[in-house]
Write a protein that holds these residues in place. Structure first.
Motif, short mmCIF file in Angstrom:
data_model
loop_
_atom_site.label_atom_id
_atom_site.label_comp_id
_atom_site.label_asym_id
_atom_site.label_seq_id
_atom_site.Cartn_x
_atom_site.Cartn_y
_atom_site.Cartn_z
N MET A 246 0.85 -0.94 -0.54
CA MET A 246 -0.22 -0.13 0.37
C MET A 246 0.43 1.35 0.19
O MET A 246 0.49 2.63 -0.79
N ALA A 250 1.14 4.22 -2.89
CA ALA A 250 0.85 6.18 -2.63
C ALA A 250 2.00 6.48 -3.06
O ALA A 250 2.03 6.95 -3.53
N THR A 257 -2.98 7.34 -7.72
CA THR A 257 -2.45 6.44 -6.92
C THR A 257 -3.57 6.06 -5.58
O THR A 257 -3.47 5.25 -4.88
N LEU A 258 -4.30 6.92 -5.49
CA LEU A 258 -5.74 6.47 -3.95
C LEU A 258 -6.44 4.90 -4.88
O LEU A 258 -6.66 4.60 -4.33
N VAL A 261 -4.31 2.04 -4.36
CA VAL A 261 -4.11 1.90 -2.51
C VAL A 261 -4.80 1.43 -2.74
O VAL A 261 -4.83 -0.09 -2.15
N TRP A 262 -6.18 1.45 -2.89
CA TRP A 262 -7.66 0.30 -2.36
C TRP A 262 -7.14 -0.80 -3.16
O TRP A 262 -7.94 -2.18 -2.90
N ALA A 317 -5.10 1.08 5.40
CA ALA A 317 -4.96 2.03 4.38
C ALA A 317 -5.35 3.04 3.93
O ALA A 317 -5.01 4.47 4.07
N SER A 318 -6.26 3.55 5.35
CA SER A 318 -6.84 4.82 5.55
C SER A 318 -5.93 5.73 5.98
O SER A 318 -5.78 7.13 5.63
N ILE A 321 -3.81 6.97 2.64
CA ILE A 321 -4.76 7.69 1.85
C ILE A 321 -5.03 9.20 2.41
O ILE A 321 -4.37 10.24 1.83
N ARG A 322 -4.83 9.33 4.17
CA ARG A 322 -4.63 10.20 5.02
C ARG A 322 -3.57 11.43 4.35
O ARG A 322 -3.53 12.45 4.33
N THR A 324 -1.06 10.63 1.93
CA THR A 324 -1.15 11.41 0.57
C THR A 324 -1.39 12.13 0.20
O THR A 324 -1.08 13.35 -0.43
N LYS A 325 -3.00 12.88 0.97
CA LYS A 325 -3.92 13.71 0.74
C LYS A 325 -3.80 15.29 1.15
O LYS A 325 -3.64 16.06 0.56
#
Length: 333
Positions: A246, A250, A257-258, A261-262, A317-318, A321-322, A324-325
C-alpha cells in the motif's frame, strides 16, 4: 551540518563492540560536530554496561544511552531521532561497522543531492564463519551489496547505514506520518520499517538515493546464515508485505494513486484468502466435537482472525490515504 549516529540495540552485548569501533574510527577533513546515541530497546543482558564502559573510555565521542520501552526497531529508531540534535541522522544497527569515511561521505552526498531525504549505503559481509553456497543469492535480504541505480535514485534503501535528513523527517511528521510497522521485535524478524520511511519521503516530494561510496561492514554469525533463519526472515517479510504494498502504491507518481492503494488492498485480501480459509478450517478441526466449549472457542478465534486481518488492512489504507492527501495539498501550496 551536524551529525547524530543512532545505534539501536536489543541484547547486543556480544555484537555491539563492532558498531562502537566503527563510530570511534570516523575521520573528517574539517571540523564536524557529531554525537552517538545508543537506544536500548529492552535489553536484559550487559549491553548498557558495555556501552557505558566504552563511553567512559572515549569521552571525546559524546556517546549517550537512552531507553525505549516500546518494543520494535522502528520505535527505537524514532526514539533515537527524537533525542538526536544533528542535521543528519545515521542509523547504525548493532551489528554494523561503519567505514572510517562514512560520516564525511554522508555530508558530501547530502550536499550533492539537496533533494535527498534519505541516502543508503553498501553493506559488505564480515563473518568468521563459512559462507553457504546459497547465501550470496539472498544477500540483499541481509542488507548486503550495492544498491545504486544509474542516477542513484531508488524507491527504497536498507535501514542499516541509512542517512536521514532531519528537515525532511520533520516535514513528513508535519504531514501526519505515523509508522504502521514495528520492524524487528525481540526474536521476531518482522521488517519493512526502512521501506516505509522511504515511501513516506517520496510521497512528500523528497528523493531516495543510494551510493557505493557509503560502506559499512555487516557482521553476521553462522546462526543467521542457516536456511532455518532465512525462512524466518522471509516469513517476517511476508507479514509486512501487505502494508508495504500500500505504501508503494501511494508513492507512485500519478493521478490514480489513491485508486492504486485501494486496488492494492483488494489484491492483498484476495491473496490472503486461501491462507485465511485454511486457518479457519484448521481452527474448526481443533474445535471438534461440534458442541461445547472447544467448538465455540474455535469459532471465536476464526472471527478474531478475519476481523483482525481485514481491520488492519483498512486501517492502514486509511492512514496512508490521509497522509497522501495532506502531502498533495501541501505540494500545491
Amino acid at each position: 551540518m551536524n551529525i547524530s549516529i543512532v545505534i539501536c540495540a536489543f541484547n547486543s552485548e556480544n555484537r555491539i563492540q563492532a558498531a562502537l569501533n566503527g563510530v570511534s574510527s570516523q575521520k573528517f577533513g574539517e571540523p564536524v560536530m557529531w554525537e552517538t546515541i545508543v537506544v536500548d530497546n529492552g535489553s536484559t543482558d550487559g549491553t548498557l554496561h558495555q556501552v557505558r564502559a566504552f563511553a567512559d573510555q572515549n569521552p571525546h565521542l559524546r556517546i549517550s544511552c537512552i531507553r525505549e520501552g516500546c518494543p520494535g526497531l522502528q520505535a527505537a529508531r524514532h526514539a533515537g531521532i527524537r533525542a538526536a540534535r544533528g542535521d543528519l541522522i545515521i542509523f547504525v544497527d548493532d551489528d554494523n561497522e561503519l567505514d572510517p569515511s562514512y560520516m564525511a561521505t554522508a555530508l558530501r552526498l547530502m550536499d550533492r543531492w539537496p533533494s535527498a531525504g534519505v541516502i543508503g549505503g553498501c553493506g559488505i559481509l564480515a563473518s568468521d564463519s563459512e559462507v553457504p553456497d546459497w547465501f550470496p543469492l539472498v544477500a540483499k535480504s541481509y542488507a548486503l551489496g550495492s544498491q545504486p541505480t544509474r542516477d542513484g535514485r531508488r524507491n527504497y534503501v536498507y535501514g542499516a547505514g541509512m542517512v536521514l535528513r532531519r528537515s525532511a523527517w520533520e516535514k513528513i511528521l508535519s504531514l501526519g506520518y505515523k509508522s504502521l510497522l514495528t520492524d524487528r521485535v525481540g526474536a521476531s524478524l518482522s521488517c519493512g520499517g526502512d521501506v516505509e520511511i522511504c515511501a513516506a519521503m517520496r510521497i512528500a516530494g523528497f528523493e531516495v538515493y543510494a551510493s557505493d561510496e557509503l560502506v559499512f561492514r555487516h557482521h553476521i554469525g553462522a546462526g543467521r546464515m542457516r536456511l532455518s533463519y532465512y525462512a524466518r526472515l522471509l516469513n517476517g517479510s511476508g507479514d509486512a508485505g501487505a502494508i508495504l504494498s500500500m505504501w508503494h502504491a501511494a508513492a507512485a507518481k500519478h493521478e490514480w494513486t489513491l485508486i492504486r492503494v485501494w486496488g492494492s488492498i483488494a489484491l492483498n485480501v484476495l491473496g490472503a484468502l486461501p491462507y485465511t480459509i485454511i486457518a479457519c478450517v484448521h481452527m474448526r478441526l481443533i474445535g471438534l466435537p461440534r458442541g461445547g466449549h472447544w467448538h465455540s472457542q474455535a469459532r471465536q478465534k476464526r472471527k478474531v482472525l478475519v476481523a483482525t486481518f481485514f481491520g488492519s488492512q483498512f486501517a492502514a489504507a486509511s492512514a496512508i490515504i490521509r497522509y497522501t492527501k495532506r502531502a498533495r495539498r501541501n505540494s500545491r501550496l
